[in-house]
Scaffold this active site. Structure first.
Site, PDB file in Angstrom:
ATOM      1  N   GLU A  50       0.815  -1.216   0.000  1.00 40.51           N
ATOM      2  CA  GLU A  50       0.000   0.000   0.000  1.00 40.51           C
ATOM      3  C   GLU A  50       0.852   1.271   0.000  1.00 40.51           C
ATOM      4  OE1 GLU A  50      -0.635  -2.565   2.057  1.00 40.51           O
ATOM      5  OE2 GLU A  50      -2.750  -3.089   1.910  1.00 40.51           O
ATOM      6  N   PHE A 112     -12.136  -6.467  13.558  1.00 35.42           N
ATOM      7  CA  PHE A 112     -11.038  -6.989  12.753  1.00 35.42           C
ATOM      8  C   PHE A 112     -10.625  -5.950  11.698  1.00 35.42           C
ATOM      9  CE2 PHE A 112      -9.645  -9.307   8.879  1.00 35.42           C
ATOM     10  CZ  PHE A 112      -8.431  -9.740   9.384  1.00 35.42           C
ATOM     11  N   GLN A 113      -9.360  -5.696  11.611  1.00 36.11           N
ATOM     12  CA  GLN A 113      -8.788  -4.692  10.698  1.00 36.11           C
ATOM     13  C   GLN A 113      -9.411  -3.316  10.895  1.00 36.11           C
ATOM     14  OE1 GLN A 113      -8.608  -6.357   6.646  1.00 36.11           O
ATOM     15  NE2 GLN A 113      -6.599  -7.195   7.168  1.00 36.11           N
ATOM     16  N   LYS A 162     -17.566  -0.053   5.209  1.00 32.50           N
ATOM     17  CA  LYS A 162     -17.931  -1.034   4.190  1.00 32.50           C
ATOM     18  C   LYS A 162     -19.431  -1.047   3.900  1.00 32.50           C
ATOM     19  CE  LYS A 162     -17.194  -5.771   2.746  1.00 32.50           C
ATOM     20  NZ  LYS A 162     -16.641  -7.093   3.068  1.00 32.50           N
ATOM     21  N   MET A 475      24.543   8.648   3.262  1.00 30.32           N
ATOM     22  CA  MET A 475      24.445   9.944   3.920  1.00 30.32           C
ATOM     23  C   MET A 475      24.700   9.824   5.421  1.00 30.32           C
ATOM     24  SD  MET A 475      24.195  13.104   3.363  1.00 30.32           S
ATOM     25  CE  MET A 475      23.253  13.810   2.011  1.00 30.32           C
TER      26      MET A 475
END
Lengths: 565, 156
Positions: A50, A112-113, A162, A475
């Site tokens: 993602e 959940f999630q 959802k 760096m």
């Protein structure tokens, strides 16, 4: 028209003229993905993480000026997107990220999630929404795109439960937004503009300090004209490379921590700083009490909060760079006398002769700066260049001859390693296959989103990754050399993958380069292959980025060379 | 730099998240909040927040601008000419000298608001500074609990 929330999301994307969406499906966003499957008005590119989806949307936006769109699911899908949001926020990139959320009835139950997406993203988005009903969805989508692209652009998150994407509602996409609390100011105040012009006309040592806002505002041509008319020299920030054009005689170079000598001296000795869409970042100013001690400041910025945040401003102008410069030009054409700044230009030219931007090339080992210069010679204006973060990024900003805005894409504000490759994918999708897109990266950064090899290979996105490989986190290693007595704590990357095999295992092309001749050939082969490629260039392990203003030091105190004690 | 106390009024859309946006802004940028009150503005879809903060002039200016930058912010009012009031509730044991307490309250625009079998509750509404004085004076009557409301303010 009656349709589901998921259809509304697709319809809004189409109505906004977005041709490509980057994303990754999951439970809470499945309704939307089901609608994506059924349509062919826009393309969806499946990244393999993602974070990469959001960076790709970001690269697409920076390369084209259009709003980038990314789509992720709830919970971990969203948290993976946070770095992408923060990156875009720091560099004011117009972007809309759509995330799935658990159904309304589950919100607040640790489902959940489930994660508090608007809570987490509040500090790294321009604005965000948790959609609470199907009725408000069309308006929220419209507002999200409008807020993302207007004023000072930025990322907007739309978090949709959802059950709302599954619900049927009435869809009418609004023509315009009605936001009484949000009215960006574009025009600039008449009186302030006049006063600023007066200050320019009466100054002796003015300097144009050009920032990324100039790119966002599409003001490059006008800013070039402003410099041309007045013959005032200019410096660019990291974000503004390309605005003036590399061959422009009035461009001194990049300003700041790794800016060139004449640019930093110009800021230090100027009597008037004309800031156009720059924000006096600490990487530009160095020690504030020593910064631009002799200068009055004109600050043009569309974000009032940028003005007076770091330095005191004598001529504040809240407005869009393009609009304001457009209004200044006729006045300056009439009043400015380019001869007035001749002595000043001579001084700066002398500084440049004294300490030009340079490096010592070698025949035994490839210098990273040589690679950048060579890329510049071979590709020049043709290529869009992205980078990751570190030494390679600074060398690219210093040595690549950027000729136009939107040619140079990098994570300047947040400094996100792993940005370059997915951003290059997004940029390539945005500009089309006729342009070459090169991600200049390091052996550290590239591994942070290396899975995108698969995305690029699958979609025939021929991004070329040039890995300046010094087997170090360069760096950090450089700072350890300078400031930590060479204690190379956790920066030695001697253990490495086989880059060629890695690229090829994922369906791309790999090249190992150990000489200058090999580099030219590998680049040509990579271009001809029209496939995603890794060009792994073994470069001098201990090369440093110079000049350097040590963090917290005065801008005029540059380290011009490093002698090993 | 001198740190000054400032009362800032913020008119915001009365919508979800707006308090979190404002308080998050203060937390994220390291600004102080001495007090914050918020309530809907009657007959509108707006809320009025009153925030008391401290900082240098530059910080106060940044706070004002950053507040204004929030999308749901309609208006930010920050200047010297603010009429401000604060309220306090104090609970005393019933055994204390009620007449003295009553007299003290009236000196600060207050009075007794509730009496129970073993306690009384008083209120006072006044400038913040005077509320502080009131609390100091009330301390001799062994207060059990003190609740300040935070400042509400209005432009003159």
């Amino acid at each position: 028209m009656k349709m589901s929330g998921a259809q509304m999301v697709c319809e809004a994307i189409i109505a906004e003229g977005v041709d490509t969406v980057f994303g990754y499906p999951g439970g809470a966003i499945m309704n939307v993905y089901d609608e994506i499957y059924k349509q062919n008005a826009f393309k969806h590119i499946l990244t393999r993480h993602e974070q990469a989806a959001v960076h790709a949307a970001d690269g697409y936006a920076r390369a084209t000026g259009r709003v980038g769109v990314a789509m992720v699911t709830s919970g971990p899908g969203f948290t993976n997107a946070v770095t992408g949001l923060a990156t875009a926020y720091a560099d004011s990139v117009p972007m809309v990220v759509i995330s799935g959320q658990v159904p309304l009835s589950l919100i607040g139950t640790d489902g959940f999630q489930e994660v508090d997406a608007v809570g987490i993203s509040r500090a790294c988005t321009k604005h965000n929404y948790l959609v609470r009903s199907i009725e408000e969805l069309p308006r929220v989508l419209k507002e999200a795109f409008y807020i993302a692209r207007s004023g000072r652009p930025g990322p907007v998150l739309v978090d949709i439960p959802k059950d709302i994407t599954g619900e049927i509602g009435n869809f009418e996409y609004p023509d315009k937004v009605d936001l009484p609390t949000y009215k960006p100011r574009y025009k600039g105040n008449d009186r302030q503009i006049k006063k600023a012009v007066e200050a320019i006309v009466t100054s002796k040592k003015p300097i144009l300090y050009i920032g990324g806002g100039t790119v966002l505002s599409e003001a490059s041509e006008l800013v070039r004209e402003l410099a041309e008319v007045t013959q005032i020299p200019a410096v660019e920030t990291l974000m503004a490379r390309g605005v003036m054009g590399a061959s422009n005689p009035l461009l001194l170079g990049m300003v700041g921590m790794h800016g060139n000598y004449s640019s930093n001296m110009a800021m230090s000795e100027a009597d008037l700083i004309i800031s156009l869409g720059a924000r006096f970042d600490d990487r530009v100013t160095g020690k504030l009490s020593e910064f631009a001690k002799y200068a009055d400041v004109i600050h043009v910025d569309i974000d009032p909060a940028n003005i007076g945040k770091i330095v005191d401003v004598d001529y504040p102008i809240v407005g869009d760079i393009k609009t304001v410069v457009h209004r200044m030009l006729p006045m300056l054409r009439e009043k400015a006398n380019p001869d007035r700044y001749q002595v000043w230009r001579n001084i700066l030219a002398r500084y440049d002769e004294l300490h030009p931007l340079s490096y010592s090339d070698s025949d035994e080992v490839i210098k990273p700066q040589w690679v950048i210069e060579r890329l510049g010679q071979l590709l020049g204006e043709k290529a869009v260049i992205t980078s990751d973060v570190g030494q390679h990024q600074m060398w690219t900003a210093q040595f690549y001859p950027f000729d136009r805005p939107r040619q140079w894409i990098n994570s300047g504000g947040l400094g996100t390693m792993g940005y370059g490759f997915p951003a290059a994918i997004g940029a390539q999708v945005g500009v089309g296959d006729e342009k070459i897109v090169v991600n200049i990266t390091g052996d550290g950064s590239i591994l942070m989103n290396v899975q995108e090899l698969v995305t690029a290979a699958e979609n025939n996105i021929p991004v070329i990754n040039v890995i300046l490989n010094n087997h170090f986190l360069g760096m950090v290693r450089q700072w350890q050399t300078f400031f930590y007595d060479k204690r190379y704590s956790e920066t030695d990357l001697s253990f490495q993958p086989n880059w060629k095999l890695l690229a090829e295992a994922c369906g791309g092309k790999g090249f190992d380069v150990e000489s200058k001749e090999q580099f030219d050939k590998a680049l040509q082969d990579a271009i001809d292959a029209k496939k995603v490629a890794f060009i792994n260039v073994a470069v001098d392990r201990f090369e440093n980025v110079l000049p350097m203003v040590p963090a917290g030091g005065a801008l005029y105190n540059m380290m011009l060379e490093h002698k090993d004690k | 730099m001198d740190r000054v106390r400032r009362v800032i009024s913020v008119i915001v859309a009365n919508e979800a998240q707006v308090l979190a946006r404002v308080s998050g802004l203060f937390a994220g940028r390291g600004y102080n909040i001495d007090s914050l009150t918020v309530a809907p503005i009657p007959d509108s879809d707006l809320s009025h927040m009153t925030i008391v903060t401290r900082g240098s002039q530059r910080v106060i200016e940044q706070i004002t601008k950053q507040l204004h930058k929030l999308i749901p912010t309609f208006k930010v009012i920050e200047h010297d000419e603010m009429v401000e009031k604060e309220m306090v509730l104090i609970k005393f044991p019933i055994e204390e000298k009620l007449a003295d307490i009553q007299a003290l309250c009236s000196a600060y625009n207050g009075g007794i608001v509730n009496v129970g079998s073993n306690m009384i509750i008083v209120m006072a509404a006044d400038d913040s500074k005077r509320i502080t004085h009131f609390i100091e004076a009330a301390n001799r009557y062994h207060p059990i609990e003190i609740v300040r409301s935070g400042v509400v303010a209005m432009e003159r």
